[in-house]
Motif scaffolding. Structure first.
Motif, short mmCIF file in Angstrom:
data_model
loop_
_atom_site.label_atom_id
_atom_site.label_comp_id
_atom_site.label_asym_id
_atom_site.label_seq_id
_atom_site.Cartn_x
_atom_site.Cartn_y
_atom_site.Cartn_z
N ASP A 116 -2.07 10.63 -4.86
CA ASP A 116 -3.39 11.16 -5.22
C ASP A 116 -3.30 12.23 -6.31
OD1 ASP A 116 -4.70 9.60 -3.42
OD2 ASP A 116 -4.97 11.17 -1.91
N LEU A 154 -2.05 5.96 -1.89
CA LEU A 154 -2.45 4.58 -1.59
C LEU A 154 -1.24 3.66 -1.61
CD1 LEU A 154 -4.93 2.73 -1.15
CD2 LEU A 154 -4.93 2.33 -3.61
N PRO A 213 1.34 23.50 -0.63
CA PRO A 213 1.16 22.34 -1.52
C PRO A 213 2.50 21.90 -2.09
CG PRO A 213 0.57 24.36 -2.65
CD PRO A 213 0.89 24.75 -1.23
N ARG A 214 2.55 20.68 -2.60
CA ARG A 214 3.77 20.19 -3.25
C ARG A 214 3.97 20.88 -4.59
NH1 ARG A 214 4.15 15.73 -5.29
NH2 ARG A 214 6.36 15.40 -4.96
N ARG A 215 2.88 21.11 -5.27
CA ARG A 215 2.95 21.73 -6.60
C ARG A 215 1.84 22.75 -6.71
NH1 ARG A 215 3.67 16.09 -10.04
NH2 ARG A 215 5.65 15.51 -9.11
N LEU A 269 -4.64 -23.25 -2.47
CA LEU A 269 -3.88 -22.00 -2.46
C LEU A 269 -4.37 -21.08 -3.56
CD1 LEU A 269 -1.51 -20.83 -0.86
CD2 LEU A 269 0.00 -21.61 -2.69
N LEU A 290 -9.89 3.24 -3.12
CA LEU A 290 -9.08 4.04 -2.20
C LEU A 290 -8.12 4.97 -2.93
CD1 LEU A 290 -8.17 1.23 0.35
CD2 LEU A 290 -9.86 3.04 0.63
N LEU A 291 -8.07 4.83 -4.24
CA LEU A 291 -7.18 5.68 -5.01
C LEU A 291 -7.70 7.11 -5.02
CD1 LEU A 291 -6.26 3.34 -7.96
CD2 LEU A 291 -4.66 4.45 -6.42
N SER A 292 -6.92 7.98 -5.64
CA SER A 292 -7.25 9.40 -5.66
C SER A 292 -8.58 9.64 -6.36
CB SER A 292 -6.14 10.15 -6.37
OG SER A 292 -5.96 9.63 -7.66
N ARG A 344 -4.82 3.53 2.49
CA ARG A 344 -4.40 4.92 2.28
C ARG A 344 -3.37 5.31 3.34
NH1 ARG A 344 -6.26 7.99 -1.12
NH2 ARG A 344 -5.87 9.90 0.04
N ASN A 396 -4.12 -5.85 2.52
CA ASN A 396 -5.13 -4.98 1.93
C ASN A 396 -4.53 -3.63 1.56
OD1 ASN A 396 -6.82 -7.03 2.57
ND2 ASN A 396 -8.18 -5.85 3.91
N ASP A 397 -5.00 -3.07 0.47
CA ASP A 397 -4.58 -1.71 0.11
C ASP A 397 -4.99 -0.75 1.22
OD1 ASP A 397 -3.87 -2.92 -2.21
OD2 ASP A 397 -5.52 -2.11 -3.40
N LEU A 415 -8.52 -13.72 -2.08
CA LEU A 415 -7.85 -12.60 -1.44
C LEU A 415 -7.66 -11.43 -2.39
CD1 LEU A 415 -5.22 -14.60 0.58
CD2 LEU A 415 -7.24 -13.42 1.44
N THR A 416 -7.67 -11.70 -3.68
CA THR A 416 -7.53 -10.62 -4.63
C THR A 416 -8.63 -9.59 -4.43
OG1 THR A 416 -6.55 -12.14 -6.19
CG2 THR A 416 -7.36 -10.07 -7.08
N CYS A 427 -9.41 -8.29 -1.87
CA CYS A 427 -9.01 -7.32 -0.87
C CYS A 427 -8.41 -6.07 -1.51
CB CYS A 427 -8.01 -7.94 0.10
SG CYS A 427 -8.70 -9.34 1.01
N GLU A 428 -8.00 -6.17 -2.79
CA GLU A 428 -7.50 -4.98 -3.46
C GLU A 428 -8.65 -3.99 -3.59
OE1 GLU A 428 -4.27 -4.88 -4.34
OE2 GLU A 428 -4.01 -6.90 -3.57
N ASN A 429 -8.36 -2.72 -3.37
CA ASN A 429 -9.46 -1.77 -3.34
C ASN A 429 -9.07 -0.50 -4.08
OD1 ASN A 429 -11.62 -0.20 -2.80
ND2 ASN A 429 -11.69 -0.66 -0.60
N ASP A 430 -9.38 -0.45 -5.35
CA ASP A 430 -9.03 0.72 -6.16
C ASP A 430 -9.85 1.95 -5.77
OD1 ASP A 430 -7.07 -0.54 -7.52
OD2 ASP A 430 -8.31 -1.10 -9.22
N ASN A 447 -0.88 -11.35 1.82
CA ASN A 447 -1.79 -10.53 1.03
C ASN A 447 -2.28 -9.39 1.91
OD1 ASN A 447 -4.53 -9.65 0.02
ND2 ASN A 447 -3.89 -10.98 -1.64
N ASN A 497 3.38 18.51 -14.73
CA ASN A 497 3.17 17.66 -15.90
C ASN A 497 1.91 18.10 -16.64
OD1 ASN A 497 5.44 16.06 -15.25
ND2 ASN A 497 4.18 14.85 -13.85
N PRO A 505 7.94 25.22 -1.80
CA PRO A 505 6.90 24.17 -1.80
C PRO A 505 7.27 23.01 -0.90
CG PRO A 505 7.61 24.70 -4.03
CD PRO A 505 8.58 25.35 -3.10
N ARG A 506 6.25 22.32 -0.47
CA ARG A 506 6.48 21.08 0.25
C ARG A 506 7.30 20.12 -0.61
NH1 ARG A 506 4.54 19.27 4.29
NH2 ARG A 506 2.85 20.76 4.40
#
Lengths: 399, 472
Positions: free
Chosen positions: B97, B456, A121-123, A16, A31-33, B436, B433-434, A23-24, A26-29, B431, A168, B213-214
């Motif tokens: 994002d 994400l 846009p949101r901001r 296990l 994909l972040l902004s 979007r 997967n990440d 499996l860790t 599989c995390e994919n940073d 588990n 911010n 705004p949205r």
């Protein structure tokens, strides 16, 4: 059995753990902004200001002119995300294409205001609103507020500092104060009522910066108030005198001798005539057959030497306050006036509208209203502001 | 050394029956709160869950073949009762994002019950009955989460009640099936975005076009549907190819659920104030909330009826079982789920403009591998591994069901402390997967594409299951 069971459980747990470690992956940073800008200081940049910062040009504003703002260009140099409250084409109002005929982008059938582009846009990072004085960054509801349709379209029921706080902010640019004196200059009538006193200016300006810092701004750049007497919308009375002498004005447009240069006994070099008055009213009437006379000594719509002195004093006072605020807070300071004075001296800012070239009536540095900088000027200002930021913070925004 | 097994005494059986009743009572008491991670739930029995859910060719002997393969009921001897729960603990967050801010998912522990009964009427005829929850959803996010505009507290559960019959056609072939009565309920809670509302309906102008705004919430909506009932079926076949190798297959029909319910709306303060010159022509200083209030009393946001429908998808499972040794059983299942029938969830309001939750789901595929090893006649260890593809395409990954590819190792332990009694425990790590996804819906006229994705989702889950089985 116990030993066997313990071994089995131990093997199971081992498998296990191996599976979990595998499996860790599989995390994919990734994909972040998008990656943040190189400098943490510029992670969230927000711009406060008036029509110049908003991207107002040629008496109009739309998504294209908004993207030409120095604030957008500065954000690009910072490498940071920067959202503008985009207005639909042709604009709100659509910019002029020929100030002599009044033609605007989109033609005569274009709506006066094409509203905000969607999705919104949101901001927003550019909170600047055309017409805003320093007070307007703090309140839309004050009796002295200059709130207008664009205030709602851009800020949606909040103030500039409130929208700025939503981002911010880590860094802010503030170019406010022009409209604390510009209205008086363009009207040609300067009184204590239409020029904000330095004490009030100081109080309001400090409040804007206090609220930005409270919202998290770690740094910023303060831009000095432009010398409104340098804009090509204001032409010396002597220029009108010269134009008449050269036969450039219709016979019904008389220019009084008071507008002559000092060498000829006039005060024309010491006075300024707003374009809206000289062309918008007098020339239009003269072309319609009405005899008109421009008098630089007695016409209340002409800025006298005393009024110009008052305006100059106010601008100098404002800029002393702004520079002091920058010094106190450790922020950068930039004044556009030396550069614009050089450009005027070099002839890039004409003393009199080039009526033979209505699509460049006020030269390359100013747009077709003679008040708001052109896209070329925004590029120039963005570079110089970047230099000022680099000098203060040791950054490398300038190429 | 193999431990000998001594049948238990009658008084012990009585006590255990009482324990079983207690467990079953707990299941029913919590049935109304039964919640599940993801839309499809495969944890319908602890024994099978520990094998990674591989059970089509050789179901567990706890009555769960009612779900996993009704054919497995044939050949049952005597009575079998079992009941248990799967506890699903969802963990994870969403990272935006534009700000980099993360918001943790706030879903409660979902308790998914299962109850089965099986009876061997003859050597060849088996009967069964099951109550289980193969489809469910419970996702909860903070109300101030930006994705609350798509849903912050959403519950869906479809309880399948299934009487079944199975028959052994030949020495090697069994068939079985059952009528499924599905009882389903759904509740959606979401905030409404002022930016997307019409400010000037006659001209089609939205508040967004006026500068709002949205993500400016101005209302909370609760769409609460009454329980709906519909009918389907669950069928299976099982064949022993050799003494050690068997295959099996199951097919569960799609079940279309049609819901009636009530939509209620509560105003959320925006605290926006209109300045002079505003496009609405209101006097300077007019609170926008006051302008909007009328919508809740005599406008489109009054409490009203609502209709919707959701089709619980078909499932097809094919499996292989290999008795590798006397003690070791290896299993492999493949599952297809027909999610493509679920393109959207229509929201037909009595007063407001009709809307729909766009899903555009794709058919999904699962591979499950499992192993079961009898240490002795008392102890059994199980392990498994599940891989499944998501149903949602890249453009519909939302707070409602932020799913992705999943790899799920499982581990389980079974113990038979007394004759006719078995207690099973299982753990599964989901588990995921990440992936979007988005936190907003499409604007009027805007297409639902991956361009809407704005952050994400990183979601995992832990599943703890237990089942008590009694055989007479």
């Amino acid at each position: 059995m116990t030993t066997f069971l313990q071994q089995a459980v131990r093997r199971g747990l081992y498998l296990l753990v191996i599976a979990a470690l595998t499996l860790t992956a599989c995390e994919n940073d990734s994909l972040l902004s998008p990656e943040p800008p190189a400098e943490d200081l510029f992670t969230n940049y927000v711009a406060l200001g008036n029509s110049i910062t908003a991207g107002f040009q040629s008496d109009g504003i739309n998504g294209q002119t908004q993207q030409a703002s120095y604030a957008v260009l500065l954000a690009q140099q910072m490498g940071t995300s920067f959202t503008v409250p985009e207005l639909n084409l042709p604009g709100c109002p659509p910019p002029l294409t020929n100030p002599l005929t009044g033609e605007r982008v989109g033609g005569p059938d274009a709506p006066e205001c094409a509203l905000r582009a969607t999705p919104p846009p949101r901001r927003i990072n550019n909170t600047a609103v055309p017409g805003a004085a320093v007070l307007d960054a703090l309140s839309n509801l004050d009796m002295e507020s200059n709130a207008n349709t664009l205030t709602t379209l851009i800020l949606g029921g909040r103030t500039q500092v409130e929208r700025a706080a939503e981002v911010n902010p880590t860094f802010a640019s503030v170019w406010l104060g022009n409209n604390d004196v510009l209205g008086a200059a363009l009207s040609g009538v300067v009184t204590p009522d239409n020029v904000t006193s330095p004490d009030v200016f100081q109080q309001r300006y400090s409040a804007v910066l206090d609220q930005l810092e409270a919202a998290g701004a770690e740094g910023g750049v303060l831009v000095g108030v432009a010398d409104v007497t340098q804009v090509p919308h204001l032409s010396p009375g002597a220029a009108y005198f010269g134009a008449e002498q050269q036969g450039a004005l219709p016979p019904t447009f008389q220019v009084d001798a008071s507008c002559a240069p000092a060498a000829l006994g006039g005060v024309g070099e010491e006075t300024l005539v707003p374009f809206g008055y000289g062309f918008g009213e007098l020339l239009t009437a003269a072309q319609g057959g009405t005899e008109v006379t421009l008098n630089c000594g007695a016409d209340a719509r002409v800025l006298s030497a005393e009024e110009l002195t008052s305006l100059g004093t106010a601008v100098a006072s404002y800029n002393a306050i702004i520079e002091e605020e920058a010094t106190t807070r450790g922020w950068a300071y930039y004044s556009p006036n030396p550069t614009f004075a050089q450009l005027r001296a070099a002839g890039d800012i004409p003393l009199f509208p080039d009526v033979q070239n209505p699509t460049a009536l006020f030269g390359p540095i100013f747009s077709l209203d003679g008040v708001h900088p052109s896209s070329t000027a925004h590029e120039l200002v963005a570079e110089e502001i970047a230099d000022a930021i680099d000098a203060t913070y040791g950054t490398s925004l300038s190429p | 050394m193999k431990q000998s097994y001594t049948p238990s005494a009658q008084p012990q059986r009585t006590r255990l029956l009482a324990s079983l009743m207690l467990v079953l009572s707990f299941c029913f008491l919590t049935a109304n709160d039964a919640q599940a991670q993801g839309f499809g739930i495969f944890e319908q029995g602890t024994c099978a869950s520990a094998r990674g859910g591989a059970a089509a060719a050789n179901p567990c002997e706890d009555g769960s073949s009612v779900y996993f393969n009704p054919a497995g009921l044939a050949g049952t001897s005597g009575w079998t009762f079992s009941g248990g729960v799967s506890n699903i603990i969802q963990v994870g967050d969403y990272t935006a994002d534009d700000t980099g801010e993360s918001t943790d998912v706030d879903s409660p522990v979902s308790v998914v019950p299962h109850v089965y009964a099986a009876y061997g009427a003859t050597d060849r005829l088996g009967l069964g009955f099951g109550v289980y929850v193969p489809f469910g959803l419970n996702t909860r996010w903070p109300t101030d989460f930006r994705g609350a505009l798509l849903g912050y507290d959403n519950n869906l559960q479809s309880i399948y009640i299934q009487p079944s019959v199975a028959y052994q056609l030949t020495d090697r072939i069994k068939v079985g099936g059952g009528l499924v009565v599905s009882v389903s309920s759904v509740e959606l809670n979401q905030r409404l975005d002022l930016a997307q509302q019409l400010a000037e309906p006659d001209q089609g102008v939205t508040f967004a076009q006026l500068g709002i705004p949205r993500n400016t919430p101005f209302a909370e909506a609760t769409l609460d549907a009454d329980p709906a009932v519909s009918i389907g079926g669950n069928f299976g076949i099982q064949a022993a190819l050799t003494d050690r190798i068997s295959v099996g297959a199951r097919f569960t029909t799609p079940i279309k659920m049609e819901y009636d319910g009530e939509a209620s709306f509560r105003q959320v303060a925006t605290d926006l104030v209109l300045p002079a010159g505003n496009p609405l022509g209101a006097p300077a200083g007019t609170p926008l909330d006051g302008v909007l209030q009328q919508s809740f009393t005599e406008g489109p946001l009054v409490t009203q009826g609502i209709e919707t429908e959701i089709t619980m998808p078909a499932q097809f499972v094919a499996g292989l079982s290999v008795q590798a040794t006397e003690r070791l059983n290896l299993l492999l299942d493949y599952q297809w789920t027909g999610w493509s029938t679920l393109e959207d969830v229509p929201l037909n309001f009595e007063v407001s403009t009709d809307d729909a939750i766009v899903l555009n789901y794709n058919n999904s595929h699962n591979i499950r591998a499992g192993a079961e090893f009898d240490i002795d006649e008392v102890w059994t260890v199980r392990g498994g591994y599940v891989y499944n593809r998501p149903a949602s395409p890249d453009e519909t990954v939302t707070p409602l069901a932020p799913e992705s590819e999943r790899n799920r190792p499982t581990l389980g332990l079974g113990v038979k402390p007394f004759a006719g009694v078995e207690l099973n425990l299982a753990y599964q790590f989901v588990n995921q997967n990440d992936r979007r996804g988005r936190t907003r819906g499409a604007d009027p006229g805007e297409q639902v594409t991956t361009d809407l994705n704005d952050g994400l989702y990183r979601i995992d889950a832990h599943v703890l299951a237990t089942t008590l089985t009694v055989r007479f």
